[in-house]
Design an enzyme around this catalytic site. Structure first.
Site, short mmCIF file in Angstrom:
data_model
loop_
_atom_site.label_atom_id
_atom_site.label_comp_id
_atom_site.label_asym_id
_atom_site.label_seq_id
_atom_site.Cartn_x
_atom_site.Cartn_y
_atom_site.Cartn_z
N HIS A 80 0.88 -1.18 0.00
CA HIS A 80 0.00 0.00 0.00
C HIS A 80 0.91 1.23 0.00
O HIS A 80 0.90 2.03 0.94
CB HIS A 80 -0.94 -0.03 1.20
CG HIS A 80 -2.12 0.88 1.11
ND1 HIS A 80 -3.42 0.46 1.25
CD2 HIS A 80 -2.20 2.21 0.88
CE1 HIS A 80 -4.25 1.49 1.14
NE2 HIS A 80 -3.52 2.58 0.91
N ASN A 90 -11.88 -0.37 -4.71
CA ASN A 90 -12.06 0.80 -3.83
C ASN A 90 -12.90 1.83 -4.59
O ASN A 90 -12.48 2.31 -5.65
CB ASN A 90 -10.71 1.42 -3.48
CG ASN A 90 -9.77 0.43 -2.80
OD1 ASN A 90 -10.21 -0.64 -2.36
ND2 ASN A 90 -8.50 0.77 -2.70
N TYR A 99 -15.23 5.38 -4.20
CA TYR A 99 -15.64 6.53 -3.40
C TYR A 99 -16.66 7.40 -4.13
O TYR A 99 -17.47 8.07 -3.52
CB TYR A 99 -14.43 7.39 -3.04
CG TYR A 99 -13.49 6.71 -2.06
CD1 TYR A 99 -13.57 6.97 -0.70
CD2 TYR A 99 -12.53 5.80 -2.49
CE1 TYR A 99 -12.74 6.35 0.20
CE2 TYR A 99 -11.68 5.17 -1.59
CZ TYR A 99 -11.79 5.44 -0.24
OH TYR A 99 -10.97 4.82 0.66
O1 IFM Z 1 -6.44 7.05 2.16
C1 IFM Z 1 -6.62 6.56 0.87
C2 IFM Z 1 -6.08 5.15 0.78
O2 IFM Z 1 -4.74 5.07 1.14
C3 IFM Z 1 -6.21 4.64 -0.63
N1 IFM Z 1 -7.55 4.81 -1.12
C4 IFM Z 1 -8.19 6.07 -0.96
C5 IFM Z 1 -8.07 6.54 0.48
C6 IFM Z 1 -8.74 7.91 0.65
O3 IFM Z 1 -8.12 8.85 -0.18
#
Ligand code: IFM
Length: 453
Positions: A118, A299, A301
């Site tokens: 990560h 992921n 958002y």
């Molecule tokens: O904090 C980050 C994460 O490290 C990776 N995905 C998005 C998150 C929010 O920006």
């Protein structure tokens, strides 16, 4: 149809964002250590030196996870903490930290979901070219082997790399994340090719050496187009928009997922990028990249609302003035959690886990000692209701990890953006579960039924 009885409810975080103790007990530096010291690179000159001090507070943090009712916790291992120079000498103290974390999770009945990378790439290997160097594939395989050999007697859920779209495009293209390079598309596709090969090599290592039967996936960005209406033409336009490459950059799904899952780079991308930016594919590379995965971690958002134009292609719709946004000024688009996983499931036919979703909000401890974050509750409720619709639509969605467990170091935004279910006072390290933590516990306990009031 709704959440299955074994639907997995979790929360996520990552090593550099929460651990702190970046040089403790023999840890090596990562690319973020010098990056944070570059004037202007990170909001307020913040850095990850202390972060949430999770390195010294892991027992407290696992107790909070238990209180939250988490069934699973997604975390990453810091490569330079374990291998201070990236390869070669192993740092036993670094491994021992993750031993303690994993044992504490298991004792609390929380399943560990381990991400190998990560973003905290070892500085020593970056000085030898980082992802631009083809040797990075072997370097990452060596690191993977150390991790799998040590933890696979207790860990069975693995994610190789997190959001290659971000660490390549923003780290090697725009320069807004470590290592802060501003390279052309040709160099970005090279770095990306090596990262994808490293992913494949990591999967091979896990499958060859894991002691517990492994479940292997990755955690990538889901770039989602959302149809403006439920009309078949708008849905098809959104599907196309989600899966096409129409701009000469690496912010998309298919440049990554097609080679990983289907064994070839997408034609539209190859054509658009042209021979000058073609990835440096050598014999056997695509076979290495194309390892069988057990799940697709994504992921999500936000999303881009589109309608169909006269040719059925996606036409972006401008957000009306005053549309809801997060503190980060990201648009709030709950249907992205319906259409994103649905389109990905249709195309790649792998079970889906939402490996991140959450909201940055302006939270503080109120006079009553509590942290009231109705926006996070509302955001998450809206997104999870849409995820439930994706399940009803037929997508095989197996779990959801909220981002994030704790407020933490939000990369170039420093500590300005708070994503946690648990508030962290960065001056004292004090943790305060927010109202959303209590709410999320109710969602977990009711297996999602409480979403409906
Ligand atoms: O904090 C980050 C994460 O490290 C990776 N995905 C998005 C998150 C929010 O920006």
């Amino acid at each position: 149809m709704t959440f299955s009885s074994n639907f997995l409810w979790g929360a996520a975080a990552s090593s550099y964002q929460i651990e702190g103790a970046t040089t403790a007990d023999g840890a090596g530096l990562s690319i973020f250590d010098p990056f944070c010291r570059r004037p202007g690179a990170v909001f307020g000159g913040h850095n990850g030196d202390v972060a949430c001090d999770h390195y010294h507070r892991l027992d407290e943090d696992v107790a909070l996870m238990k209180q939250l009712g988490l069934r699973a916790y997604r975390f990453s291992v810091s490569w330079p903490r374990v291998l201070p120079t990236g390869i070669g000498k192993v740092n036993e103290a670094g491994l021992a930290f993750y031993d303690r974390l994993i044992d504490a999770l298991l004792a609390a009945n929380i399943e560990p979901w381990l991400t190998l990378f990560h973003w905290d790439y070892p500085l020593a290997l970056y000085n030898r070219g980082g992802w631009l160097n083809r040797e990075s594939v072997a370097w990452f395989a060596e690191f993977s082997q150390v991790i799998v050999d040590r933890f696979s007697d207790r860990v069975s859920k693995w994610m190789t790399i997190n959001e290659p779209q971000v660490f390549i495009k923003f780290g090697y293209g725009d320069g807004t994340l470590a290592p802060g390079l501003k390279l052309g598309l040709d160099e970005q596709t090279r770095a990306c090719h090596h990262a994808l090969m490293a992913h494949g090599a990591c999967v091979q290592v896990i499958r060859a050496r894991a002691k517990l039967p492994p479940t292997v996936g990755w955690a990538v960005v889901g770039r989602v187009d959302v149809p403006a209406t439920d009309s078949p033409t708008d849905i098809e336009a959104a599907r196309r928009g989600s899966m096409n490459i129409t701009q000469p950059d690496l912010w998309n799904n298919t440049w990554y997922a097609d080679p990983v899952i289907a064994g070839h780079y997408p034609e539209d991308g190859l054509k658009l990028f042209g021979p000058a930016a073609a990835p440096p594919v050598e014999r056997g590379d695509l076979q290495l990249i194309n390892q069988k995965l057990d799940f697709y971690g994504v992921n999500i958002y936000d999303g881009r609302p589109v309608k169909a134009d006269a040719n059925g292609n996606p036409e972006p719709i401008t957000f009306p003035p005053g549309s809801p946004q997060t503190a980060f000024r990201w648009w709030i688009v709950p249907p992205s959690l319906r259409w994103g996983p649905r389109f990905l499931f249709e195309r790649y036919k792998l079970p889906i886990y939402i490996t991140e979703n959450g909201l940055s909000n302006i939270d503080w401890v109120s006079l009553d000692g509590k942290v009231h974050d109705p926006q996070r509750i509302d955001y998450t409720q809206r997104y999870l209701l849409e995820l439930e619709r994706a399940i009803s639509d037929g997508a095989d969605i197996r779990g959801y990890f909220h981002w994030s467990l704790l407020d933490n170091f939000e990369w170039a935004a420093g500590y300005k953006e708070r994503f946690g279910l648990i508030h962290v006072d960065f001056a004292t390290g004090t943790r305060t579960p927010k109202d959303s933590a209590t709410w999320y516990r109710g969602i977990i306990e009711s297996n999602g039924r409480a979403l409906h009031g």
